[in-house]
Design a protein around this motif. Structure first.
Motif, mmCIF file in Angstrom:
data_model
loop_
_atom_site.group_PDB
_atom_site.id
_atom_site.type_symbol
_atom_site.label_atom_id
_atom_site.label_comp_id
_atom_site.label_asym_id
_atom_site.label_seq_id
_atom_site.Cartn_x
_atom_site.Cartn_y
_atom_site.Cartn_z
ATOM 1 N N CYS A 150 0.792 -1.135 -0.207
ATOM 2 C CA CYS A 150 0.049 -0.080 -0.049
ATOM 3 C C CYS A 150 0.875 1.451 -0.144
ATOM 4 O O CYS A 150 1.974 1.268 0.467
ATOM 5 N N ASN A 152 -0.161 4.074 1.178
ATOM 6 C CA ASN A 152 -0.723 4.962 2.095
ATOM 7 C C ASN A 152 -0.306 4.397 3.405
ATOM 8 O O ASN A 152 0.245 3.363 3.616
ATOM 9 N N ASP A 153 -0.491 5.332 4.426
ATOM 10 C CA ASP A 153 0.069 5.085 5.811
ATOM 11 C C ASP A 153 -1.083 5.405 6.815
ATOM 12 O O ASP A 153 -0.641 5.941 7.869
ATOM 13 N N CYS A 154 -2.123 4.880 6.676
ATOM 14 C CA CYS A 154 -3.301 5.079 7.558
ATOM 15 C C CYS A 154 -2.941 4.577 8.861
ATOM 16 O O CYS A 154 -2.574 3.458 8.869
ATOM 17 N N TYR A 156 -4.213 3.658 11.498
ATOM 18 C CA TYR A 156 -4.995 2.307 12.070
ATOM 19 C C TYR A 156 -4.679 0.927 11.564
ATOM 20 O O TYR A 156 -5.342 -0.116 11.823
ATOM 21 N N CYS A 157 -4.072 1.030 10.225
ATOM 22 C CA CYS A 157 -4.029 -0.184 9.071
ATOM 23 C C CYS A 157 -2.705 -1.131 9.229
ATOM 24 O O CYS A 157 -1.465 -0.451 9.554
ATOM 25 N N ILE A 159 -1.152 -2.947 7.350
ATOM 26 C CA ILE A 159 -0.521 -3.249 6.351
ATOM 27 C C ILE A 159 -0.091 -1.689 5.734
ATOM 28 O O ILE A 159 0.193 -1.687 4.609
ATOM 29 N N ARG A 160 -0.225 -0.836 6.629
ATOM 30 C CA ARG A 160 0.142 0.519 6.006
ATOM 31 C C ARG A 160 1.704 0.552 5.652
ATOM 32 O O ARG A 160 2.418 -0.505 6.047
ATOM 33 N N GLY A 195 -4.444 -3.277 -1.006
ATOM 34 C CA GLY A 195 -4.025 -1.856 -0.458
ATOM 35 C C GLY A 195 -4.015 -0.985 -1.620
ATOM 36 O O GLY A 195 -4.402 -1.532 -2.745
ATOM 37 N N GLU A 196 -3.701 0.350 -1.364
ATOM 38 C CA GLU A 196 -3.473 1.044 -2.662
ATOM 39 C C GLU A 196 -2.024 0.601 -3.430
ATOM 40 O O GLU A 196 -1.421 1.358 -3.088
ATOM 41 N N ARG A 258 -5.225 9.709 8.347
ATOM 42 C CA ARG A 258 -4.817 9.197 6.769
ATOM 43 C C ARG A 258 -4.026 10.287 6.393
ATOM 44 O O ARG A 258 -4.436 11.040 5.502
ATOM 45 N N LEU A 385 -4.694 -6.629 8.239
ATOM 46 C CA LEU A 385 -5.331 -5.181 8.472
ATOM 47 C C LEU A 385 -5.539 -4.878 9.762
ATOM 48 O O LEU A 385 -5.106 -3.820 10.564
HETATM 49 FE FE1 SF4 Z 1 -5.009 2.717 4.262
HETATM 50 FE FE2 SF4 Z 1 -6.413 1.038 2.894
HETATM 51 FE FE3 SF4 Z 1 -3.693 1.167 2.696
HETATM 52 FE FE4 SF4 Z 1 -4.712 0.307 4.874
HETATM 53 S S1 SF4 Z 1 -4.517 -0.789 2.741
HETATM 54 S S2 SF4 Z 1 -3.184 1.780 4.655
HETATM 55 S S3 SF4 Z 1 -6.660 1.338 5.091
HETATM 56 S S4 SF4 Z 1 -5.297 2.616 2.072
#
Ligand code: SF4
Ligand code: SAH
Length: 417
Positions: A150, A152-154, A156-157, A159-160, A195-196, A258, A385
């Motif tokens: 992914c 992104n670095d959310c 809460y996640c 797999i960020r 993930g993205e 996010r 996740l």
């Molecule tokens: Fe965010 Fe989805 Fe990536 Fe997890 S998988 S970091 S929730 S975008």
């Protein structure tokens, strides 16, 4: 075993067909040539495929008795039995029964209820509304988690991007193979989640969707924010649903949790996808620092986005156990059912990690959809996740789910809109 009952096409009006299921009529959207008299499967209000008459008759013979038997159980188990509650709770529930709109104050009041008998009455009322509006259909989607990369670095996640974990990507061929296996187990709707991960470019995503659509299954995408243009192409390739939560209606919280992502962009994408005619599943996380008022706003924003399905669940932290009480989630399920009677409401797998009985309790508090993980074991272990996810064989999970649904009179099927 079977996750859908074939219906007989009894009428065609432009791009809508009327399907008959043992005397019950449902409208489904058409994007292929069919004729009156054909038997077809539908999912999420979309006609998926026409099947041979002989095959339809074989499946229908099995279902005919079961169909009415299950309905009877559901009718019995969805009656409201509890009568003890404060005047205020009774007044609010009376509004629900009279189909009057609940105010934000009413919603806040129900959200704060703690008394076990009042909670019982709220859940029973929600389950009763579910039964009246949707009958006993409970759609069961399979989910394939095809990549844990992914960008992104959310916060809460699990797999960020910034987490040092073992990463995997399934090849196009592997994804299609997993989908084939799920279809052979009876799934008629599959969610492709990751993930993205931009490694899956337009070309790869189109190939995956086209190949899986050929398996006669409803495809939901859960791949995060992508260009509108790509989602348009994926619709043309055969995808029909998108699962994209807005996560929270509180902009500040969104931007804090996010980083480098944008609230408005996510919301307008959900609206655009709706306009493109995608079936939308959206919702939020519970327990990421939001207030009670935020939760009510989250429910109201979900409604405003007019989704086909509500998807919300507790935040489960990577390092420990969730602080979210399961009753809070059940209350949110019931409230969502009260304010949007027609919508489907999903019992998410995160909720199931809170308690082994939570799936059943969620279904008895107004929910009517489930998702089962069909990701191969070796990848499922890496797609964390959140911790505590069930690690069972797909076949076993399917059997257990069907047993649970039958025990409360639900049919693992989706009869369309
Ligand atoms: Fe965010 Fe989805 Fe990536 Fe997890 S998988 S970091 S929730 S975008
Ligand atoms: N990357 C895509 C899809 C994968 S994440 C996206 O973000 O939309 C799918 C969902 O998992 C997210 O919408 C989020 O609400 C949920 N999720 C992420 N971390 C979680 C956690 N720790 N506990 C519970 N749900 C979580």
């Amino acid at each position: 075993m079977c996750y859908a009952i074939p219906g007989k096409i009894i009428e065609i009006k432009k791009n809508v067909a009327v399907l008959d299921y043992f005397g019950e009529k449902r409208n489904v959207l058409l994007d292929q040539d069919v004729k009156v008299g054909d038997y077809a499967y539908a999912q999420g209000g979309v006609l998926i495929n026409v099947i041979e008459k002989a095959e339809a008759e074989r499946v229908l013979i099995f279902w005919k008795e079961k169909f009415f038997e299950l309905k009877e159980i559901d009718e019995k188990t969805s009656k409201v039995q509890e009568i003890n509650a404060s005047t205020k709770v009774l007044e609010i529930l009376e509004k629900v029964n009279l189909s009057k709109e609940l105010t934000k104050e009413d919603m806040m009041f129900l959200l704060k209820v703690e008394d076990s008998r009042e909670l019982k009455l709220i859940y029973e009322t929600a389950n009763n509304v579910r039964q009246k509006e949707h009958d006993n259909a409970c759609c069961v989607h399979g989910i394939i988690e095809f990549s844990n990369y992914c960008k992104n670095d959310c916060s809460y996640c699990g797999i960020r991007k910034s987490r040092n974990i073992q990463r995997y990507r399934m090849s196009v061929k592997e994804i299609v193979e997993v989908a084939k296996k799920a279809v052979s187990l009876g799934f008629k709707a599959l969610v492709l989640q990751s993930g993205e991960d931009y490694w899956y470019d337009e070309e790869k995503l189109i190939e995956i969707v086209k190949k899986i659509r050929k398996l006669n299954v409803l495809i939901f995408l859960s791949i995060g924010v992508r260009e509108k243009r790509i989602y348009e192409k994926l619709y043309q390739a055969g995808a029909r649903g998108v699962l994209l939560r807005f996560e929270t209606s509180d902009r500040e919280l969104f931007e804090r949790e996010r980083p480098k992502t944008n609230f408005n962009k996510r919301i307008s994408l959900i609206r655009d996808l709706k306009e493109m005619k995608y079936i939308i599943a959206t919702g939020f996380l519970v327990g990421i620092g939001e207030s009670e008022e935020n939760i009510v706003n989250n429910i109201l924003l979900t409604k405003e986005l007019e989704p086909d399905m509500y998807s919300f669940g507790p935040f489960i932290p990577s390092g420990g156990s969730s602080k979210v009480e399961k009753d809070l989630i059940f209350k949110i399920i019931a409230l969502s059912r009260f304010i949007d009677k027609k919508s489907k409401i999903l019992v998410t797998s995160a909720l199931e990690t809170l308690d082994s009985n939570a799936r059943k309790e969620g279904l008895m508090a107004g929910a009517n959809s489930l998702m089962l993980n069909v990701t191969p074991k070796k990848y499922k272990e890496l797609y964390n996740l959140y911790p505590g996810r069930k690690d069972e064989e797909v076949i076993k999970a399917v059997d257990e789910t069907v047993d649970l649904l039958y025990s409360i009179g639900r049919a693992p099927t989706d009869l369309g809109i």
